[in-house]
Design a protein around this motif. Structure first.
Motif, PDB file in Angstrom:
ATOM      1  N   UNK A   1       1.006  -1.138   0.080  1.00 11.71           N
ATOM      2  CA  UNK A   1       0.262  -0.125  -0.142  1.00 11.71           C
ATOM      3  C   UNK A   1       0.908   1.300   0.003  1.00 11.71           C
ATOM      4  N   UNK A   2       1.914   1.194   0.876  1.00 13.29           N
ATOM      5  CA  UNK A   2       2.517   2.494   0.925  1.00 13.29           C
ATOM      6  C   UNK A   2       4.026   2.725  -0.410  1.00 13.29           C
ATOM      7  N   UNK A   3       4.142   1.210  -0.834  1.00 10.39           N
ATOM      8  CA  UNK A   3       4.807   1.480  -2.080  1.00 10.39           C
ATOM      9  C   UNK A   3       3.965   2.138  -3.023  1.00 10.39           C
ATOM     10  N   UNK A   4       2.880   1.840  -3.217  1.00  4.94           N
ATOM     11  CA  UNK A   4       1.703   2.559  -4.195  1.00  4.94           C
ATOM     12  C   UNK A   4       1.831   4.039  -3.941  1.00  4.94           C
ATOM     13  N   UNK A   5       1.412   4.410  -2.485  1.00  2.79           N
ATOM     14  CA  UNK A   5       1.381   5.723  -2.297  1.00  2.79           C
ATOM     15  C   UNK A   5       2.842   6.691  -2.786  1.00  2.79           C
ATOM     16  N   UNK A   6       3.837   6.042  -2.356  1.00  2.62           N
ATOM     17  CA  UNK A   6       5.039   6.728  -2.327  1.00  2.62           C
ATOM     18  C   UNK A   6       5.471   6.799  -3.865  1.00  2.62           C
ATOM     19  N   UNK A   7       5.082   5.678  -4.648  1.00  2.00           N
ATOM     20  CA  UNK A   7       5.221   5.731  -6.096  1.00  2.00           C
ATOM     21  C   UNK A   7       4.634   6.781  -6.966  1.00  2.00           C
ATOM     22  N   UNK A   8       3.224   7.171  -6.346  1.00  2.00           N
ATOM     23  CA  UNK A   8       2.496   7.917  -7.141  1.00  2.00           C
ATOM     24  C   UNK A   8       3.041   9.541  -6.643  1.00  2.00           C
ATOM     25  N   UNK A   9       3.343   9.700  -5.429  1.00  2.00           N
ATOM     26  CA  UNK A   9       4.041  10.945  -4.894  1.00  2.00           C
ATOM     27  C   UNK A   9       5.286  10.940  -5.670  1.00  2.00           C
ATOM     28  N   UNK A  10       6.251  10.176  -5.736  1.00  2.00           N
ATOM     29  CA  UNK A  10       7.481  10.194  -6.547  1.00  2.00           C
ATOM     30  C   UNK A  10       7.124  10.391  -8.125  1.00  2.00           C
ATOM     31  N   UNK A  11       6.330  10.008  -8.496  1.00  2.00           N
ATOM     32  CA  UNK A  11       6.118  10.171  -9.994  1.00  2.00           C
ATOM     33  C   UNK A  11       5.454  11.753 -10.139  1.00  2.00           C
ATOM     34  N   UNK A  12       4.735  12.187  -9.373  1.00  2.00           N
ATOM     35  CA  UNK A  12       4.233  13.543  -9.419  1.00  2.00           C
ATOM     36  C   UNK A  12       5.304  14.545  -9.130  1.00  2.00           C
ATOM     37  N   UNK A  13       6.297  14.325  -8.423  1.00  2.00           N
ATOM     38  CA  UNK A  13       7.558  15.283  -8.190  1.00  2.00           C
ATOM     39  C   UNK A  13       8.485  14.918  -9.574  1.00  2.00           C
ATOM     40  N   UNK A  14       8.349  13.891 -10.133  1.00  2.00           N
ATOM     41  CA  UNK A  14       9.240  13.850 -11.374  1.00  2.00           C
ATOM     42  C   UNK A  14       8.754  14.723 -12.406  1.00  2.00           C
ATOM     43  N   UNK A  15       7.371  14.850 -12.428  1.00  4.80           N
ATOM     44  CA  UNK A  15       6.723  15.694 -13.235  1.00  4.80           C
ATOM     45  C   UNK A  15       6.934  16.898 -13.093  1.00  4.80           C
ATOM     46  N   UNK A  16       6.923  17.484 -11.936  1.00  2.00           N
ATOM     47  CA  UNK A  16       7.032  18.900 -11.336  1.00  2.00           C
ATOM     48  C   UNK A  16       8.546  19.200 -11.757  1.00  2.00           C
ATOM     49  N   UNK A  17       9.516  18.193 -11.791  1.00  2.00           N
ATOM     50  CA  UNK A  17      10.870  18.465 -11.777  1.00  2.00           C
ATOM     51  C   UNK A  17      11.107  18.957 -13.148  1.00  2.00           C
ATOM     52  N   UNK A  18      10.511  18.600 -14.083  1.00  2.00           N
ATOM     53  CA  UNK A  18      10.615  19.006 -15.279  1.00  2.00           C
ATOM     54  C   UNK A  18       9.789  20.272 -15.867  1.00  2.00           C
ATOM     55  N   UNK A  19       8.553  20.300 -15.295  1.00  2.00           N
ATOM     56  CA  UNK A  19       7.647  21.280 -15.532  1.00  2.00           C
ATOM     57  C   UNK A  19       8.197  22.869 -14.901  1.00  2.00           C
ATOM     58  N   UNK A  20       8.543  22.627 -13.837  1.00  2.00           N
ATOM     59  CA  UNK A  20       8.985  23.832 -13.021  1.00  2.00           C
ATOM     60  C   UNK A  20      10.599  24.090 -13.017  1.00  2.00           C
ATOM     61  N   UNK A  21      11.336  23.119 -13.524  1.00  2.00           N
ATOM     62  CA  UNK A  21      12.561  23.187 -13.567  1.00  2.00           C
ATOM     63  C   UNK A  21      13.258  23.202 -12.212  1.00  2.00           C
ATOM     64  N   UNK A  22      12.633  22.462 -11.342  1.00  2.00           N
ATOM     65  CA  UNK A  22      13.291  22.432 -10.189  1.00  2.00           C
ATOM     66  C   UNK A  22      14.192  21.427  -9.758  1.00  2.00           C
ATOM     67  N   UNK A  23      15.264  21.679 -10.237  1.00  2.00           N
ATOM     68  CA  UNK A  23      16.352  20.753 -10.251  1.00  2.00           C
ATOM     69  C   UNK A  23      16.920  20.386  -8.646  1.00  2.00           C
ATOM     70  N   UNK A  24      16.633  21.238  -7.822  1.00  2.00           N
ATOM     71  CA  UNK A  24      17.129  21.022  -6.428  1.00  2.00           C
ATOM     72  C   UNK A  24      16.426  20.038  -5.924  1.00  2.00           C
ATOM     73  N   UNK A  25      15.107  19.689  -6.631  1.00  2.00           N
ATOM     74  CA  UNK A  25      14.210  18.547  -5.918  1.00  2.00           C
ATOM     75  C   UNK A  25      15.021  17.068  -6.437  1.00  2.00           C
TER      76      UNK A  25
END
Length: 286
Positions: A32-56
């Motif tokens: 269950x937490x594998x799935x929850x963390x996978x979703x959150x991590x995927x969202x931050x990977x998307x933000x990494x490129x959209x916002x160019x937040x390389x420090x993340x």
């Protein structure tokens, strides 16, 4: 070792050399937490490129560590006395928070710079950020060593691992406590500026304070997590905390997932991007 009652661990010459778990780890909770963390991590990977937040990037690496850490706990349900899954979850769940913390440290200076208030920082970001990141590297080192050493089964190695992990957790808790006070101090000083900057006067950026409060909130969550984990190691292998699986999910999994979720909803990269746009627009008008 076919029952649900612990303890579980490798047995050599009829003796359990090291206790991995006092209970059979929950497979459902692990996945269950594998799935929850996978979703959150995927969202931050998307933000990494959209916002160019390389420090993340360290933040994302921390999320990936959480994903595979809980994968290790799920595997341990059927193999509670096998060293591989145990090391996987122990190693990654201890090293993930320092990686996530590293990004939080870097965020404070970037937010202060974004709202033209670097002068409100008690320490320049060029000193503050490297100092805290260096501390985090040390914490990661102690967690890595402390997670692997018990696998040998040697009493001296097990005792050394406890000291290493405990020292790392204590150092992290103290550093985070000081950091949260610095974040509060910066927000307080910015609000007291007699002549606010153009950015602070912009109504479209009135939410800037939420980002500083988010830093304080996520830092507090990690502090609570570090304190509980410290108590776990102080109590030892027969302690109440380590003997009940609920603690690792309530005071580690849930808290660290909330950190990732808060920054999914209130990503600091948005404020950095919005302030940059406002400065460019105002600069073009002049």
């Amino acid at each position: 070792m076919d029952g649900d009652q612990g303890p579980f661990g490798p047995v050599v010459n009829g003796t359990m050399v090291v206790v991995f778990y006092q209970y059979r780890p929950s497979e459902i909770a692990g996945y269950a937490f594998l799935g929850l963390f996978a979703i959150a991590t995927l969202a931050h990977i998307v933000y990494l490129f959209i916002l160019r937040a390389w420090w993340f990037i360290p933040f994302i690496l921390g999320g990936i560590a959480e994903v595979f850490g809980y994968y290790g706990r799920a595997l341990s349900h059927d193999q509670p006395d096998v060293v591989g899954p145990w090391i996987l979850q122990n190693l990654l769940l201890l090293t993930a928070p320092p990686l996530i913390s590293a990004t939080i440290y870097m965020t404070l200076g970037r937010l202060a710079t974004a709202v033209d208030s670097r002068r409100c920082l008690p320490v320049t970001p060029r000193l503050l950020t490297p100092l805290y990141v260096l501390l985090d590297v040390g914490v990661v080192g102690t967690q890595l060593a402390g997670s692997v050493l018990p696998a040998s089964g040697e009493p001296s190695a097990i005792e050394l691992s406890k000291k290493l992990v405990l020292s790392g957790l204590l150092a992290q808790a103290v550093a985070l406590t000081i950091f949260i006070l610095i974040a509060w101090f910066v927000e307080h000083r910015i609000k007291q500026i007699s002549s606010p900057t153009i950015v602070l006067n912009d109504n479209t950026l009135a939410h800037w304070g939420n980002h500083f409060r988010a830093i304080q909130g996520v830092t507090l969550l990690i502090i609570v997590r570090s304190i509980v984990r410290t108590v776990e190691y102080v109590q030892g292998p027969d302690g109440f905390v380590i003997s009940h699986e609920a603690f690792i999910y309530i005071f580690d999994a849930v808290l660290m997932w909330l950190v990732m979720a808060i920054y999914t909803v209130l990503h600091p990269g948005r404020l950095v991007r919005d302030t940059r746009r406002q400065k460019n627009i105002k600069g073009a008008k002049h």
